[in-house]
Design an enzyme around this catalytic site. Sequence first.
Site, PDB file in Angstrom:
ATOM      1  N   LYS A   1       0.381  29.039 -45.398  1.00 46.06           N
ATOM      2  CA  LYS A   1       1.113  28.395 -44.315  1.00 46.06           C
ATOM      3  C   LYS A   1       2.561  28.853 -44.386  1.00 46.06           C
ATOM      4  O   LYS A   1       3.262  28.556 -45.341  1.00 46.06           O
ATOM      5  CB  LYS A   1       1.012  26.880 -44.407  1.00 46.06           C
ATOM      6  CG  LYS A   1       0.599  26.302 -43.089  1.00 46.06           C
ATOM      7  CD  LYS A   1       0.224  24.863 -43.153  1.00 46.06           C
ATOM      8  CE  LYS A   1      -0.051  24.391 -41.722  1.00 46.06           C
ATOM      9  NZ  LYS A   1      -0.201  22.975 -41.616  1.00 46.06           N
TER      10      LYS A   1
ATOM     11  N   TRP B   1      -0.269  29.100 -39.554  1.00 50.95           N
ATOM     12  CA  TRP B   1      -1.323  29.645 -40.404  1.00 50.95           C
ATOM     13  C   TRP B   1      -1.268  31.168 -40.419  1.00 50.95           C
ATOM     14  O   TRP B   1      -1.097  31.790 -39.390  1.00 50.95           O
ATOM     15  CB  TRP B   1      -2.705  29.311 -39.843  1.00 50.95           C
ATOM     16  CG  TRP B   1      -3.012  27.875 -39.717  1.00 50.95           C
ATOM     17  CD1 TRP B   1      -2.823  27.084 -38.626  1.00 50.95           C
ATOM     18  CD2 TRP B   1      -3.583  27.042 -40.711  1.00 50.95           C
ATOM     19  NE1 TRP B   1      -3.243  25.821 -38.878  1.00 50.95           N
ATOM     20  CE2 TRP B   1      -3.720  25.760 -40.147  1.00 50.95           C
ATOM     21  CE3 TRP B   1      -4.015  27.261 -42.025  1.00 50.95           C
ATOM     22  CZ2 TRP B   1      -4.257  24.704 -40.852  1.00 50.95           C
ATOM     23  CZ3 TRP B   1      -4.551  26.207 -42.724  1.00 50.95           C
ATOM     24  CH2 TRP B   1      -4.661  24.941 -42.145  1.00 50.95           C
TER      25      TRP B   1
ATOM     26  N   GLU C   1     -24.770  24.902 -50.947  1.00 50.37           N
ATOM     27  CA  GLU C   1     -25.114  23.554 -50.470  1.00 50.37           C
ATOM     28  C   GLU C   1     -25.932  23.583 -49.183  1.00 50.37           C
ATOM     29  O   GLU C   1     -26.384  22.547 -48.713  1.00 50.37           O
ATOM     30  CB  GLU C   1     -23.819  22.753 -50.197  1.00 50.37           C
ATOM     31  CG  GLU C   1     -23.044  22.367 -51.452  1.00 50.37           C
ATOM     32  CD  GLU C   1     -22.055  23.430 -51.908  1.00 50.37           C
ATOM     33  OE1 GLU C   1     -22.219  24.603 -51.515  1.00 50.37           O
ATOM     34  OE2 GLU C   1     -21.121  23.094 -52.655  1.00 50.37           O
TER      35      GLU C   1
ATOM     36  N   THR D   1     -23.341  25.534 -57.905  1.00 49.18           N
ATOM     37  CA  THR D   1     -22.278  26.386 -57.355  1.00 49.18           C
ATOM     38  C   THR D   1     -21.313  26.683 -58.488  1.00 49.18           C
ATOM     39  O   THR D   1     -21.049  25.815 -59.329  1.00 49.18           O
ATOM     40  CB  THR D   1     -21.489  25.687 -56.232  1.00 49.18           C
ATOM     41  OG1 THR D   1     -20.811  24.571 -56.805  1.00 49.18           O
ATOM     42  CG2 THR D   1     -22.379  25.219 -55.125  1.00 49.18           C
TER      43      THR D   1
HETATM   44  P1  ADP Z   1     -19.941  29.886 -54.698  1.00 51.57           P
HETATM   45  O1  ADP Z   1     -19.170  28.682 -54.215  1.00 51.57           O
HETATM   46  O2  ADP Z   1     -20.850  29.646 -55.818  1.00 51.57           O
HETATM   47  O3  ADP Z   1     -19.149  31.142 -54.774  1.00 51.57           O
HETATM   48  P2  ADP Z   1     -21.332  29.970 -52.196  1.00 51.57           P
HETATM   49  O4  ADP Z   1     -22.163  31.140 -51.890  1.00 51.57           O
HETATM   50  O5  ADP Z   1     -21.932  28.649 -52.031  1.00 51.57           O
HETATM   51  O6  ADP Z   1     -20.984  30.240 -53.616  1.00 51.57           O
HETATM   52  O7  ADP Z   1     -19.958  30.063 -51.408  1.00 51.57           O
HETATM   53  C1  ADP Z   1     -19.832  29.562 -50.133  1.00 51.57           C
HETATM   54  C2  ADP Z   1     -18.543  30.008 -49.501  1.00 51.57           C
HETATM   55  O8  ADP Z   1     -18.494  31.421 -49.398  1.00 51.57           O
HETATM   56  C3  ADP Z   1     -18.387  29.542 -48.080  1.00 51.57           C
HETATM   57  O9  ADP Z   1     -17.902  28.228 -47.989  1.00 51.57           O
HETATM   58  C4  ADP Z   1     -17.394  30.549 -47.526  1.00 51.57           C
HETATM   59  O10 ADP Z   1     -16.079  30.197 -47.814  1.00 51.57           O
HETATM   60  C5  ADP Z   1     -17.736  31.795 -48.257  1.00 51.57           C
HETATM   61  N1  ADP Z   1     -18.554  32.650 -47.382  1.00 51.57           N
HETATM   62  C6  ADP Z   1     -19.894  32.762 -47.310  1.00 51.57           C
HETATM   63  N2  ADP Z   1     -20.253  33.650 -46.353  1.00 51.57           N
HETATM   64  C7  ADP Z   1     -19.118  34.108 -45.794  1.00 51.57           C
HETATM   65  C8  ADP Z   1     -18.802  35.028 -44.723  1.00 51.57           C
HETATM   66  N3  ADP Z   1     -19.740  35.694 -44.056  1.00 51.57           N
HETATM   67  N4  ADP Z   1     -17.487  35.214 -44.426  1.00 51.57           N
HETATM   68  C9  ADP Z   1     -16.509  34.567 -45.090  1.00 51.57           C
HETATM   69  N5  ADP Z   1     -16.738  33.705 -46.087  1.00 51.57           N
HETATM   70  C10 ADP Z   1     -18.018  33.464 -46.444  1.00 51.57           C
END
Ligand code: ADP
Length: 542
Positions: free
Chosen positions: A439, A444, A328, A184
């Site tokens: 916040k 929120w 993950e 990641t």
């Molecule tokens: P990196 O951390 O490498 O950018 P990831 O693809 O693993 O890549 O990122 C995961 C995160 O991306 C999720 O925890 C979430 O916060 C965000 N995410 C993924 N899909 C969506 C979605 N459809 N809407 C909002 N956030 C998203």
Amino acid sequence: MLGMMSERPLLISSIITHAATFHGDAEVASRTVEGPIQRYTYRDAERRMKRLAKALLRLGIGRGDRVGTLAWSTHRHFELYYAISGIGAVCHTINPRLFDEQIVYIVNHAADRLLFVDSTFLPLVERLAPRLPRDCRIVALAEGEAPPVGLPLLPSYETLLAGEDDAFEWPEFDERTAAALCYTSGTTGHPKGALYSHRSTVLHAFAESLPDAIGVSARDVVCPVVPLFHVCGWGIPFAAPMNGAKLVLPGPRLDGASLYELFESEGVTYALGVPTIWLGFESYLSSSGKRCSTLQRLLSGGSAVPPSMVTAFACHGIEVRQGWGMTEMSPLGTTAALKAKHRALDPQAQLAVQAKQGRPLYGVEMKIVDDEGHAQPHDGKSMGELLVRGPWIISGYFADEAATRAAVEPDGWFHTGDMVTIDPDGYMQIADRRKDVIKSGGEWISSIDLENAAVAHQDVAEAAVIAVPDARWGERPLLIVASRPGCRPEREALLELLARQFPKWMLPDEVVWVEELPHTATGKIMKTRLREMFGIPKSSGQ
Ligand code: ADP
């Protein structure tokens, strides 16, 4: 008493063997780095994978060895996925858009023994070579001799394949064997590695093939626009051959015009990628007046899908389905497919459901917890951090005990870092990443909701909302907008649009225009960089 069913291992090689045997003439069309389309069948693909497997063994690659790739989405990258994992080694896909420091870190952390590199990335490898592991050898993904660079190279990819035949049986081993490794990007600290197994990969491909998940059939022509260096191309290189769908790999050109031409020439029915790609694609369709003659559906994930994007594509006759997941999680966790009871709703109410991140696929357990770790009700209002668990979700990070301890509970629950609600129908909605939360006066404010509302303005190309420290309220939202070329929406008009959807205290105090928003290597808006740009310290949650 145990059941009496065969315990055949779930191995990735069995997917390509199935495709080659029962969908032998289904095509894989791939736009090469050199430009032209390369076309062959799953039957041909497996033959070349077997040659490659033999070449890898001849190069001394064995069980558990990590083999890195720095490559676009092409047939060669597809072959590497299967040949490397097929001999029990680990295919480590490297995101070339990461910073040099991060690439150096992950190649050394993974201890890659071999790197397969597209010609476009050879200069990158040449620059980093002095800092890569000393015994890491390099193969150019090219025909004949690779262009000369200041690097010792092994014979090129095609030369290696030409030196082998395809008389090869895929070996059998434990389905829990590691198959692929993906780091990641991580906005803080070092990148962390998710190490997928054969079992997790096959189960994920099964699950995402289900109709309410991604849904892949032998009548589809599927194009993962999400690169193969990002979370195994969201598993599509496994799900497509598993179901006998034609696979279209877009190579390096991901702009609207190139994608349109590819979708039309290959008859793509279904494509997958991040919202940034789809916003660019939609803007191409609108400005050129072109119509897609075969494309029916898009899956969009990686960041929130603005409802305005769903509506805009609906005008082109294309359905957008939102998916949510993480590196993950292999990556797919949820999709926002509607249920039967939603059919009766009016379009606006349906859109509200589709704008949520979605409900979990079978196999993904989910719960939300407050700061003390207490589970919260699924009432669509109670917010907390989302924890997940399941057979394609990590049990720990590769060779990183500290990161594992911080993210995974002893009973397997993984902390996603997403602050969410879950409604009584099971649909999860992200308000924010934990570190991006705003916040204000103890309440929120969802940056995602504000951003989605701002991009609905016709002159806005992209929008980001970040928290600014405030003496009275703790934090207040700042809206940062990149406008469409030649447009600049009036501050008042924009705030008026937001005021129709949000109470006054949630509205941003300030609106700032920038040429372009910064993006991470995976195409997400980089809020850490925005905070730096605006001189904002961010203490909470990071
Ligand atoms: P990196 O951390 O490498 O950018 P990831 O693809 O693993 O890549 O990122 C995961 C995160 O991306 C999720 O925890 C979430 O916060 C965000 N995410 C993924 N899909 C969506 C979605 N459809 N809407 C909002 N956030 C998203």
